[in-house]
Design a protein around this motif. Structure first.
Motif, PDB file in Angstrom:
ATOM      1  N   SER A   1       4.323   2.618   3.270  1.00 58.37           N
ATOM      2  CA  SER A   1       3.091   2.836   4.012  1.00 58.37           C
ATOM      3  C   SER A   1       1.960   3.196   3.048  1.00 58.37           C
ATOM      4  O   SER A   1       2.137   4.004   2.141  1.00 58.37           O
ATOM      5  CB  SER A   1       3.303   3.983   5.007  1.00 58.37           C
ATOM      6  N   CYS A   2       0.783   2.591   3.248  1.00 53.14           N
ATOM      7  CA  CYS A   2      -0.371   2.821   2.383  1.00 53.14           C
ATOM      8  C   CYS A   2      -1.236   3.947   2.943  1.00 53.14           C
ATOM      9  O   CYS A   2      -1.597   3.943   4.115  1.00 53.14           O
ATOM     10  CB  CYS A   2      -1.189   1.530   2.271  1.00 53.14           C
ATOM     11  N   ARG A   3      -1.572   4.905   2.094  1.00 51.71           N
ATOM     12  CA  ARG A   3      -2.450   6.002   2.514  1.00 51.71           C
ATOM     13  C   ARG A   3      -3.908   5.586   2.553  1.00 51.71           C
ATOM     14  O   ARG A   3      -4.708   6.237   3.199  1.00 51.71           O
ATOM     15  CB  ARG A   3      -2.285   7.189   1.564  1.00 51.71           C
TER      16      ARG A   3
ATOM     17  N   CYS B   1       0.413  -1.874  -2.303  1.00 46.62           N
ATOM     18  CA  CYS B   1       0.303  -2.201  -0.883  1.00 46.62           C
ATOM     19  C   CYS B   1       0.194  -3.716  -0.728  1.00 46.62           C
ATOM     20  O   CYS B   1      -0.527  -4.379  -1.477  1.00 46.62           O
ATOM     21  CB  CYS B   1      -0.932  -1.519  -0.295  1.00 46.62           C
TER      22      CYS B   1
ATOM     23  N   ILE C   1      10.431   1.281   4.737  1.00 49.86           N
ATOM     24  CA  ILE C   1       9.033   0.966   4.995  1.00 49.86           C
ATOM     25  C   ILE C   1       8.178   1.593   3.900  1.00 49.86           C
ATOM     26  O   ILE C   1       8.381   2.748   3.536  1.00 49.86           O
ATOM     27  CB  ILE C   1       8.565   1.557   6.352  1.00 49.86           C
TER      28      ILE C   1
ATOM     29  N   ALA D   1       1.476  -1.027   6.576  1.00 48.03           N
ATOM     30  CA  ALA D   1       2.886  -0.718   6.347  1.00 48.03           C
ATOM     31  C   ALA D   1       3.639  -2.025   6.157  1.00 48.03           C
ATOM     32  O   ALA D   1       3.393  -2.992   6.856  1.00 48.03           O
ATOM     33  CB  ALA D   1       3.460   0.061   7.512  1.00 48.03           C
TER      34      ALA D   1
ATOM     35  N   THR E   1       0.852   4.728  -2.092  1.00 49.18           N
ATOM     36  CA  THR E   1       1.805   4.442  -1.030  1.00 49.18           C
ATOM     37  C   THR E   1       2.964   5.429  -1.021  1.00 49.18           C
ATOM     38  O   THR E   1       3.252   6.073  -2.027  1.00 49.18           O
ATOM     39  CB  THR E   1       2.376   3.014  -1.183  1.00 49.18           C
TER      40      THR E   1
END
Length: 62
Positions: free
Chosen positions: A42-44, A22, A40, A49, A30
């Motif tokens: 995106s980080c959990r 990230c 894109i 993002a 991610t």
């Protein structure tokens, strides 16, 4: 690009970029997505993002 090419391209993006660090918190938790031809990540963990570029077909499909 036909429907099969699009499916392979989406799968290629997910396999190649999911798990990349990230940009904000450096977590590797991610997922990669394609939204309006933009790739894109995106980080959990933090919800950040990062745009990684535009969607292109993997080699051999174009």
């Amino acid at each position: 690009m036909n429907a099969a090419d699009v499916g392979r391209t989406f799968m290629h993006v997910q396999q190649r970029l999911s798990g990349t660090p990230c940009h904000e918190c450096r977590s590797r938790n991610t997922d990669a997505y394609v939204y309006e031809l933009a790739v894109i990540v995106s980080c959990r963990d933090c919800g950040g993002a990062t745009r990684k570029g535009r969607m292109v077909a993997p080699r051999g499909t174009a």
